[in-house]
Design a protein around this motif. Structure first.
Motif, short mmCIF file in Angstrom:
data_model
loop_
_atom_site.label_atom_id
_atom_site.label_comp_id
_atom_site.label_asym_id
_atom_site.label_seq_id
_atom_site.Cartn_x
_atom_site.Cartn_y
_atom_site.Cartn_z
N PHE A 44 -67.83 -45.20 -17.36
CA PHE A 44 -69.01 -45.08 -18.07
C PHE A 44 -68.85 -43.16 -19.01
O PHE A 44 -68.90 -43.56 -19.90
N LEU A 45 -68.07 -42.40 -18.39
CA LEU A 45 -67.97 -40.66 -19.15
C LEU A 45 -67.23 -41.46 -20.04
O LEU A 45 -66.97 -40.50 -21.15
N VAL A 46 -65.80 -41.84 -19.36
CA VAL A 46 -64.43 -42.27 -20.24
C VAL A 46 -65.35 -42.91 -21.65
O VAL A 46 -65.21 -42.37 -22.55
N LEU A 78 -75.63 -48.68 -29.46
CA LEU A 78 -76.27 -49.57 -29.28
C LEU A 78 -75.70 -49.96 -27.73
O LEU A 78 -76.32 -50.68 -26.91
N LEU A 79 -74.27 -50.06 -27.98
CA LEU A 79 -74.22 -51.03 -26.75
C LEU A 79 -73.44 -49.28 -25.31
O LEU A 79 -74.01 -49.80 -24.30
N GLN A 80 -74.07 -48.52 -25.54
CA GLN A 80 -73.62 -46.89 -24.84
C GLN A 80 -75.29 -47.38 -23.97
O GLN A 80 -75.62 -47.58 -22.65
N THR A 83 -74.49 -50.63 -21.48
CA THR A 83 -73.68 -50.01 -20.57
C THR A 83 -74.47 -49.66 -19.55
O THR A 83 -74.68 -49.81 -18.07
N THR A 84 -75.47 -48.87 -19.89
CA THR A 84 -76.20 -48.12 -18.99
C THR A 84 -76.87 -49.49 -17.92
O THR A 84 -77.08 -49.17 -17.02
N LEU A 86 -76.58 -52.30 -18.02
CA LEU A 86 -75.50 -53.44 -17.01
C LEU A 86 -74.78 -52.65 -15.60
O LEU A 86 -74.71 -53.13 -14.61
N LEU A 87 -75.08 -51.54 -15.74
CA LEU A 87 -74.39 -50.40 -14.56
C LEU A 87 -75.69 -50.75 -13.65
O LEU A 87 -75.27 -50.58 -12.79
N ALA A 88 -76.57 -50.23 -14.15
CA ALA A 88 -77.90 -50.49 -13.14
C ALA A 88 -78.31 -51.45 -12.63
O ALA A 88 -78.22 -51.48 -11.32
N TYR A 89 -78.31 -52.74 -12.89
CA TYR A 89 -78.20 -53.82 -12.49
C TYR A 89 -76.33 -54.17 -11.56
O TYR A 89 -77.12 -54.37 -10.59
#
Length: 125
Positions: A44-46, A78-80, A83-84, A86-89
């Motif tokens: 995510f950071l990358v 918007l993809l940020q 992604t957030t 999605l990662l939580a899920y």
């Protein structure tokens, strides 16, 4: 010393916790947790830094219109959010499958140990 400080200090010197901390199950729980969290955080950071770098040093690319007034930068931004979420899920799903059962087992052992320890102290009194 506040009540919270006293509780934290007591937890650090809890023999039941110390015993569980040394078990293979506890080590496995930490390994599983780190095996998901560290790579997911790095990825995510990358991804986030790519957005920042491209915004600063590739304005032509980021300003390229895809359709109408929608450009690459807006889509990346918007993809940020996507992604957030999605990662939580993914973390929630992973945790439910791989972490929670082991954590529940360790918690039950901890509670049994705490009850056993208090029962022994009460019996001595």
């Amino acid at each position: 010393m506040t009540e919270t400080d006293a509780a934290a200090q007591a937890a650090r010197h809890d023999p039941v916790y110390d015993r569980l901390h040394e078990t293979a199950e506890f080590a496995e729980l930490r390994r599983r947790y780190r095996g998901f969290v560290f790579p997911a955080t790095a990825a995510f950071l990358v991804w986030y830094l790519l957005y920042v770098v491209l915004s600063n040093w590739a304005p032509g690319f980021m300003g390229a219109k895809l359709f109408g007034n929608i450009n690459v930068a807006l889509v990346f931004g918007l993809l940020q959010f996507v992604t957030t979420f999605l990662l939580a899920y993914l973390y929630s799903s992973y945790s439910n499958r791989k972490l929670d059962p082991l954590a529940r087992q360790l918690n039950e052992e901890y509670e049994r140990g705490r009850r056993g320890g208090s029962d022994e102290r009460e019996a001595r009194a």
